[in-house]
Design an enzyme around this catalytic site. Sequence first.
Site, PDB file in Angstrom:
ATOM      1  N   GLU A  19      -7.077  11.430 -16.702  1.00  0.00           N
ATOM      2  CA  GLU A  19      -6.872  10.968 -15.324  1.00  0.00           C
ATOM      3  C   GLU A  19      -8.180  10.691 -14.589  1.00  0.00           C
ATOM      4  O   GLU A  19      -8.296  10.945 -13.394  1.00  0.00           O
ATOM      5  CB  GLU A  19      -6.015  11.970 -14.543  1.00  0.00           C
ATOM      6  CG  GLU A  19      -4.644  12.186 -15.166  1.00  0.00           C
ATOM      7  CD  GLU A  19      -3.673  12.970 -14.302  1.00  0.00           C
ATOM      8  OE1 GLU A  19      -4.076  13.506 -13.262  1.00  0.00           O
ATOM      9  OE2 GLU A  19      -2.477  13.025 -14.670  1.00  0.00           O
ATOM     10  N   GLU A  51       1.613  14.370 -20.935  1.00  0.00           N
ATOM     11  CA  GLU A  51       2.264  15.436 -20.155  1.00  0.00           C
ATOM     12  C   GLU A  51       3.639  14.902 -19.765  1.00  0.00           C
ATOM     13  O   GLU A  51       3.769  13.727 -19.451  1.00  0.00           O
ATOM     14  CB  GLU A  51       1.516  15.763 -18.845  1.00  0.00           C
ATOM     15  CG  GLU A  51       0.193  16.467 -19.009  1.00  0.00           C
ATOM     16  CD  GLU A  51      -0.571  16.634 -17.669  1.00  0.00           C
ATOM     17  OE1 GLU A  51      -0.014  16.343 -16.588  1.00  0.00           O
ATOM     18  OE2 GLU A  51      -1.743  17.041 -17.737  1.00  0.00           O
TER      19      GLU A  51
END
Length: 558
Positions: free
Chosen positions: A169, A273
């Site tokens: 990220e 995730e």
Amino acid sequence: MFSAARASALLTLVTAFLAVPSVHAISKITRSGRYLYNETSNRFYIKGIAYQEQGAVVASTDNPFGEPSTFIDPLALGSACQRDLPFLQQLGVNTIRVYSVNSSLNHDACMNLFSQAGIYTIIDLALPLNGSIDRTSPSWSTNILDQYTNTIDAFSKYDNVLAFNVGNEVVVSNATQVAPYVKAAARDIRAYLTSKGSSALVGYAAINGASDFRGSLANYLSCDLAGNNADTTAIDLYGLNDYEWCGDSTFQASYAATTSAFANYNVVAYFSEFGCITSPPRLWTEAIALFSSDMNTVWSGGVAFSYFPAESVQGQFGMVTISTDATTVTTSADFDKLKTEYGLVNFIDSPSQSSAGAASYPSCAAPTSSFLASNTLPPTPNEAACNCVESALGCRFTPTTSNSTAIVGSLLDTGCSLLGSSGGSCADIGGDGQTGVYGRLSGCDPTIKLSFVMSEYYELNGKTATACSFSGNGTVNSAAGASASAAASSCIANPSAVFTPSAAPTSGSNSGTSSGKPSTSGGASGSSAVALVGDNHTLVGMSLMVVVSVLGAIFTMV
Ligand SMILES: *[C@@H]1O[C@H](CO)[C@@H](O)[C@H](O)[C@H]1NC(C)=O
Ligand SMILES: *[C@@H]1O[C@H](CO)[C@@H](O)[C@H](O)[C@H]1NC(C)=O
Ligand SMILES: *[C@@H]1O[C@H](CO)[C@@H](O)[C@H](O)[C@H]1NC(C)=O
Ligand SMILES: *[C@@H]1O[C@H](CO)[C@@H](O)[C@H](O)[C@H]1NC(C)=O
Ligand SMILES: *[C@@H]1O[C@H](CO)[C@@H](O)[C@H](O)[C@H]1NC(C)=O
Ligand SMILES: *[C@@H]1O[C@H](CO)[C@@H](O)[C@H](O)[C@H]1NC(C)=O
Ligand SMILES: *[C@@H]1O[C@H](CO)[C@@H](O)[C@H](O)[C@H]1NC(C)=O
């Protein structure tokens, strides 16, 4: 709450298990095109769980993503791995994702235990704070490269490392110009792994977001810059942190759009995730969808978030609690439900490896107004060249504390603004992922960048001792060369060089060649405050922006 087990009992079980003589080595996983296969050419799917205790998160407006400032290396805690293995086995996972590890610790116990249990690892190379690419003032520099290669050196001996992630990220929709730094990291880490004969995949875990941003980034990371259908700057494994399926949903409602967006993607893709908590209880029925024929030709599984407690503003993602004496695991209803759903998963063994096709790497697209990343990447960080420059500098940063991370950022701010007002520029240490212009020292350790800035200021101010003081942080180097700029010219023959990195100098000895390196620096560094080449008026003291996260931004599709 469900079961509790004593570690001592588990230990006995584990020991008995290890004593079985004919334990088969874990099967090597190979990438063919956009899929993974094991040694018997069966499709390999990641049926995973995130496995890392959450570090300390200091909530503040400076930390909008709730990124941690500390970490606990879960693969260095042998007895904890033994404690947890039976629970991982109950879940039926074949992969764990670990977000930060400490390369100087011993990981044999956990890695061997998991290997013998048929569990692979996906290891993120970044660390909290200054151990990751800083999205607000990015650089791909020797200190981060060394940290990454040290981790690879510590783990490449194990047979159950599936992938190393070069970032999690880092690139967000309003900071797409940081992407060239991530792609440069993928390029250099790929070359490094190849040079070591490692077959571990090069991965990245992306934040979810609007499809144009998400797709542009995914394509950017997997494209070929030279237009030769070559893999040299591409990732192997694209992870999407995907929390789109909340509560009692369906493939059509939650995953169909994202799946069709990746229908023609060229490298392996999975959910790095998943496990939305906004519509409790979690039913984990998305696991069935993820491995079903609706999704299996696009995705290679996913990683449920999270084994250990992990809290965000949204609430609790953890599925077990650990007793305060660290010996006992208590599972939750959430754990039981994931166990049930994972237990129902069947891997669809297609397409076959022979029909998977060769990997292809499309040419990189031109930047757009919403995806600003240049197709010119930062160079490979060159430690020898940076050390050569440092040894010839007239004024050098000599920190009086070993924890110099915080002051490097503020001193760079000060130094660049002083340099600007003296008619100089911080362009040599900066870089701009949008224009693709990188300063000659952009790949150097922040402490060397700081010494360079101090030296230029010192030179522009008559080389008086006071111009090298920086409130006691600078020391004049009597063995200096003619000028900082001359040192850069002679030491950095090719500022845009791309090459295979070599192993980092072993810890304890800074760099063999740089006799002039301040002995107290110990590699200490901070995030550069310099975001843009020549941007001399908007230097902001972002000295500690964190980019790694165990619990990154949870993006919920609207
Ligand atoms: C490959 O995967 C298949 C399906 O999961 C499994 O049955 C087979 O034993 C695996 N092969 C090896 C060598 O582990
Ligand atoms: C790694 O572990 C060593 C030994 O415990 C410790 O000194 C060091 O600070 C740790 N490094 C990080 C980045 O946590
Ligand atoms: C990007 O968006 C985040 C979250 O809204 C915000 O905190 C940050 O300041 C923005 N960054 C830039 C460079 O605009
Ligand atoms: C280093 O300094 C920073 C800023 O002063 C502080 O937040 C951090 O806790 C310190 N770290 C250590 C290991 O002392
Ligand atoms: C500062 O910016 C101005 C205008 O962009 C430019 O003319 C000048 O050279 C810059 N100075 C430094 C030190 O970068
Ligand atoms: C070094 O610089 C920092 C940050 O500007 C400042 O707080 C400190 O007083 C300076 N001097 C020393 C000896 O650390
Ligand atoms: C981060 O800062 C610490 C403390 O100053 C230092 O020991 C470490 O080497 C730095 N890590 C990186 C990757 O720069």
